[in-house]
Design a protein around this motif. Structure first.
Motif, mmCIF file in Angstrom:
data_model
loop_
_atom_site.group_PDB
_atom_site.id
_atom_site.type_symbol
_atom_site.label_atom_id
_atom_site.label_comp_id
_atom_site.label_asym_id
_atom_site.label_seq_id
_atom_site.Cartn_x
_atom_site.Cartn_y
_atom_site.Cartn_z
ATOM 1 N N VAL A 63 -7.762 88.005 -15.620
ATOM 2 C CA VAL A 63 -7.932 89.378 -15.154
ATOM 3 C C VAL A 63 -7.105 90.323 -16.019
ATOM 4 N N LYS A 64 -7.770 91.332 -16.596
ATOM 5 C CA LYS A 64 -7.114 92.351 -17.411
ATOM 6 C C LYS A 64 -7.792 93.693 -17.143
ATOM 7 N N ALA A 65 -7.193 94.749 -17.679
ATOM 8 C CA ALA A 65 -7.817 96.063 -17.599
ATOM 9 C C ALA A 65 -9.008 96.103 -18.556
ATOM 10 N N VAL A 66 -10.177 96.439 -18.024
ATOM 11 C CA VAL A 66 -11.417 96.414 -18.805
ATOM 12 C C VAL A 66 -12.060 97.789 -18.770
ATOM 13 N N ASP A 67 -12.462 98.285 -19.943
ATOM 14 C CA ASP A 67 -13.224 99.525 -20.057
ATOM 15 C C ASP A 67 -14.706 99.162 -19.960
ATOM 16 N N LEU A 68 -15.306 99.399 -18.774
ATOM 17 C CA LEU A 68 -16.702 99.007 -18.566
ATOM 18 C C LEU A 68 -17.644 99.764 -19.503
ATOM 19 N N ARG A 69 -17.325 101.021 -19.777
ATOM 20 C CA ARG A 69 -18.195 101.805 -20.668
ATOM 21 C C ARG A 69 -18.241 101.168 -22.059
ATOM 22 N N LYS A 70 -17.078 100.776 -22.578
ATOM 23 C CA LYS A 70 -17.017 100.136 -23.886
ATOM 24 C C LYS A 70 -17.684 98.763 -23.847
ATOM 25 N N LEU A 71 -17.493 98.036 -22.748
ATOM 26 C CA LEU A 71 -18.088 96.705 -22.638
ATOM 27 C C LEU A 71 -19.609 96.779 -22.722
ATOM 28 N N VAL A 72 -20.215 97.750 -21.982
ATOM 29 C CA VAL A 72 -21.673 97.886 -21.998
ATOM 30 C C VAL A 72 -22.152 98.319 -23.382
ATOM 31 N N THR A 73 -21.403 99.237 -24.004
ATOM 32 C CA THR A 73 -21.786 99.710 -25.336
ATOM 33 C C THR A 73 -21.767 98.570 -26.356
ATOM 34 N N ASP A 74 -20.704 97.759 -26.306
ATOM 35 C CA ASP A 74 -20.593 96.649 -27.242
ATOM 36 C C ASP A 74 -21.694 95.609 -27.039
ATOM 37 N N MET A 75 -22.216 95.511 -25.811
ATOM 38 C CA MET A 75 -23.253 94.510 -25.515
ATOM 39 C C MET A 75 -24.665 95.033 -25.747
ATOM 40 N N GLU A 76 -24.813 96.290 -26.162
ATOM 41 C CA GLU A 76 -26.147 96.886 -26.215
ATOM 42 C C GLU A 76 -27.094 96.094 -27.113
ATOM 43 N N ASP A 77 -26.639 95.713 -28.302
ATOM 44 C CA ASP A 77 -27.516 94.953 -29.201
ATOM 45 C C ASP A 77 -27.937 93.631 -28.579
ATOM 46 N N LEU A 78 -26.980 92.933 -27.971
ATOM 47 C CA LEU A 78 -27.298 91.647 -27.330
ATOM 48 C C LEU A 78 -28.290 91.849 -26.190
ATOM 49 N N LEU A 79 -28.098 92.915 -25.404
ATOM 50 C CA LEU A 79 -28.998 93.163 -24.280
ATOM 51 C C LEU A 79 -30.404 93.486 -24.778
ATOM 52 N N ARG A 80 -30.512 94.276 -25.843
ATOM 53 C CA ARG A 80 -31.844 94.628 -26.354
ATOM 54 C C ARG A 80 -32.566 93.382 -26.870
ATOM 55 N N ARG A 81 -31.828 92.495 -27.554
ATOM 56 C CA ARG A 81 -32.462 91.261 -28.029
ATOM 57 C C ARG A 81 -32.864 90.364 -26.863
#
Length: 680
Positions: free
Chosen positions: A386-404
């Motif tokens: 468990v750590k502090a997570v920036d959800l906005r950055k997490l979703v942005t970083d995963m965008e390419d993976l999600l599109r594929r």
């Protein structure tokens, strides 16, 4: 019992009574069997007998004691009907012998001869209806016994002690498990005064107040208190019970269960102590660390909330304990499968068909290993970072993976406002959860569609039944696919429930996300309309204050596999795992000596043989891996150790200086960890 299995018996040795009765019964659809005397009747009569037709003269000058004993020995549900054909009716004033037969036979009907056929059939049908009701009573009794057996099995499986307290006499009845929880033997008397004497003096008043409140208001009885065992040790016991009242509303009984949660209490106390120390250290820091101080306080508060939820939801805790054992056994089995398949894969490189078959088996075994992790996630037994997570950055970083992952036929849209607070979570698990939701949405839109991922800040007010008050970040995934009906939606989060075709899913994806949300102190919900799409909502507690950015990349040095031949002692009580692991190590070029118990390993280490490395399983009978490591270090202080285990983590309080290797592992992982353990 069906009517066709119930047969009447006729005892009429003289005259034409047998022929007449048999004919009338056959006309009424009741099968019958004639017997010649009373001993034959006693050998023939049984539970499948509908009723018995007797003539009064058949019982004259006959010892009726065997018949009386048979009647007395009937099962509790049975009251065999007897139809007695008499010459003078059944009244005691006209026929004293009939009165004597009434006392012996019990459930008896007298038919005076000559009788009309309609009268005889009516009495026979009445007896048959009465016998059917007895069969129904037997079925209900057997059903109640089966339910009682299942309840007892459930109590024993959950280590729950059952008890009842008579509030009028204060007589206490307890099960053997309940006695064991209070430190007593199964055959040892355990009355209510003994119970009171075993409760810690400081907790006795609280128990009495809870009992009085239950009797007065009818609320469920809940009490936690310390118990002093006869050996002087102190244990924590939780009691829950319901109040029973009689028909006029008087409280007459408490029925409940007890559970020993001493170990869980110790863990909670240790965590509270660590939190207190952490708060003291944070309070002493300078103003520059104020932001980090707030993060730690939020994390501690969130952890306490998660602990409170785990303590209240005993069902999920029991599932978690069962899942941990199942995952361990699966991991051990998969260890053998993966190890042997890897070695076979090396040996069949020239056979294309065999290579394809082995590769398929390897993929299936790895999917099995992934399945155990999902089981642990559902049961909230996984080890979260468990750590502090920036959800906005997490979703942005995963965008390419999600599109594929969703493919070109699906339009991916995002709605993510600025300045969202960070959340306390495991980033890797959140990425896996988001990917699962996206893939589920893709499968619900086979002809294409739109997928929207949105983030929003939510404030939960005090008084919410499921969540603590405070700020949360809502991650929602919405599709316009097939949707689900009400029945499917109600089962969607249940483990192993899946609407996908066989081989397309395990039914654990949504269960894993649900378990992750609860473990983080948040919630997970689904909204769906058949034909209009589905929205999945994951609510995660936010972190107050500024967040110190953390580099999520692994900066640990890369360890190259060890190429130098080593002499290795391998210890595992499972013969199959030992053989598979030894073959894998030997294939790496090392010399292996096997041992199948801690005692055997210590005997080998105590000889003149020299070893470069000890590889041992953790879970072994007699002496576990941690005990073996400590004993081996006394014999060979500098011996490197590699500790393998199929559990998600070692039990609480176990400390061992060794490199960890989780089962199941591949040969490459084994080679890497051997090199890691041999590093100076």
């Amino acid at each position: 019992m069906p009517d066709q299995l119930a047969t009447s018996i006729i005892l009429a040795p003289s005259g034409r009574d047998t022929q007449i009765a048999s004919s009338l019964l056959r006309e009424a659809g009741i099968p019958s069997e004639a017997v010649s005397d009373l001993p034959t009747l006693l050998r023939t009569i049984g539970d499948d007998t509908a009723f018995v037709v007797l003539t009064e003269e058949a019982l004259h000058n006959t010892d009726l004691k065997p018949l009386s004993e048979w009647i007395l020995q009937q099962a509790s549900w049975s009251d065999m009907p007897f139809l007695v054909l008499t010459q003078r009716g059944g009244g005691a004033e006209r026929n004293p012998a009939a009165g004597r037969l009434s006392g012996i036979l019990g459930n008896v009907s007298f038919i005076e001869r000559p009788f009309h056929a309609t009268s005889f059939i009516s009495v026979a049908q009445t007896a048959m209806r009465g016998r059917r009701r007895q069969y129904e009573a037997r079925a209900r009794i057997e059903e109640l016994r089966e339910q009682e057996r299942r309840l007892q099995t459930a109590l024993e499986g959950g280590r729950l002690g059952a008890w009842e307290l008579d509030l009028l006499t204060y007589e206490l009845s307890t099960s053997s498990i309940c006695k064991a929880i209070f430190g007593r033997l199964p055959d040892e008397p355990f009355a209510y005064p003994t119970l009171q004497a075993s409760i810690h003096p400081d907790d006795l008043q609280g128990m009495h107040e809870a009992l009085a409140a239950t009797i007065e208001t009818g609320v469920g009885f809940v009490a936690e208190y310390r118990v002093i065992w006869p050996d002087g040790s102190i244990h924590w016991v939780e009691n829950r019970a319901q109040l029973l009242r009689n028909r006029i509303g008087v409280a007459v009984k408490l029925v409940g269960v007890s559970v020993d949660f001493t170990e869980r209490r110790k863990i909670l106390e240790q965590q509270r102590h660590l939190n207190e120390l952490l708060e003291e250290r944070v309070a002493a820091r300078t103003a520059e660390l104020e932001a980090a101080h707030e993060i730690v306080l939020a994390e501690a508060a969130q952890r306490r909330k998660a602990e409170d939820q785990l303590r209240q939801v005993q069902k999920l805790e029991a599932i978690g304990q069962l899942t941990g054992g199942v995952a361990h056994d699966f991991n051990n089995l998969l260890m053998v499968v993966l190890g042997n398949l890897e070695l076979i894969r090396k040996a069949v490189t020239s056979e294309a068909r065999l290579v394809r078959l082995v590769d398929g088996a390897l993929q299936a075994a790895k999917r099995g290993a992934s399945l155990t992790q999902r089981l642990l996630a559902f049961a909230r037994r996984q080890d979260l970072q468990v750590k502090a997570v920036d959800l906005r950055k997490l979703v942005t970083d995963m965008e390419d993976l999600l599109r594929r992952s969703v493919g070109p036929m699906i339009v991916l849209d995002r709605e993510m406002p600025e300045n969202l607070p960070h959340v306390l979570a495991d980033a890797n698990q959140l990425e896996l959860a988001l990917l699962n939701l996206a893939v589920n949405a893709r499968d619900a839109m086979p002809d294409g569609g739109s997928l929207k991922i949105a983030l929003a800040e939510i404030n939960v007010a005090p008084g919410d039944k499921e969540l603590s008050a405070g700020r949360y970040v809502l991650l929602s995934v919405t599709d316009n696919g097939k949707g689900m009906d009400e029945d499917t939606l109600a089962k969607a989060v249940e483990p192993f429930f899946s609407t996908k075709e066989l081989g397309k899913g395990t039914g654990l994806g949504l269960s894993m996300i649900h378990g992750l949300a609860l473990q983080l102190g948040g919630s997970f919900s689904l909204e769906s309309v058949l034909g209009s799409g589905t929205t999945a909502q994951l609510l995660i507690p936010a972190v107050e204050g500024d967040v110190v950015q953390m580099d999520m990349k692994d900066s640990s040095p890369v360890i190259m596999p060890d190429k130098q031949p080593r002499r290795i002692l391998l210890v595992d009580d499972d013969i199959l795992i030992a053989m598979s692991s030894a073959d894998m190590v030997t294939d790496l070029g090392h010399d292996v000596v096997e041992a199948h118990s801690g005692a055997e390993a210590l005997e080998i280490l105590g000889s003149d043989q020299q070893f470069d490395l000890l590889i041992t399983d953790y879970s072994m009978p007699g002496m576990n891996g941690a005990d073996l490591v400590n004993a081996a270090r006394r014999l060979v202080p500098d011996l490197p150790v590699l500790l393998a285990s199929g559990y998600a983590d070692l039990p609480a309080g176990v400390q061992v200086d060794a490199v960890r290797l989780g089962k199941p592992y591949t040969q490459d992982q084994l080679a890497h960890e051997i090199s890691n353990a041999l590093q100076p």
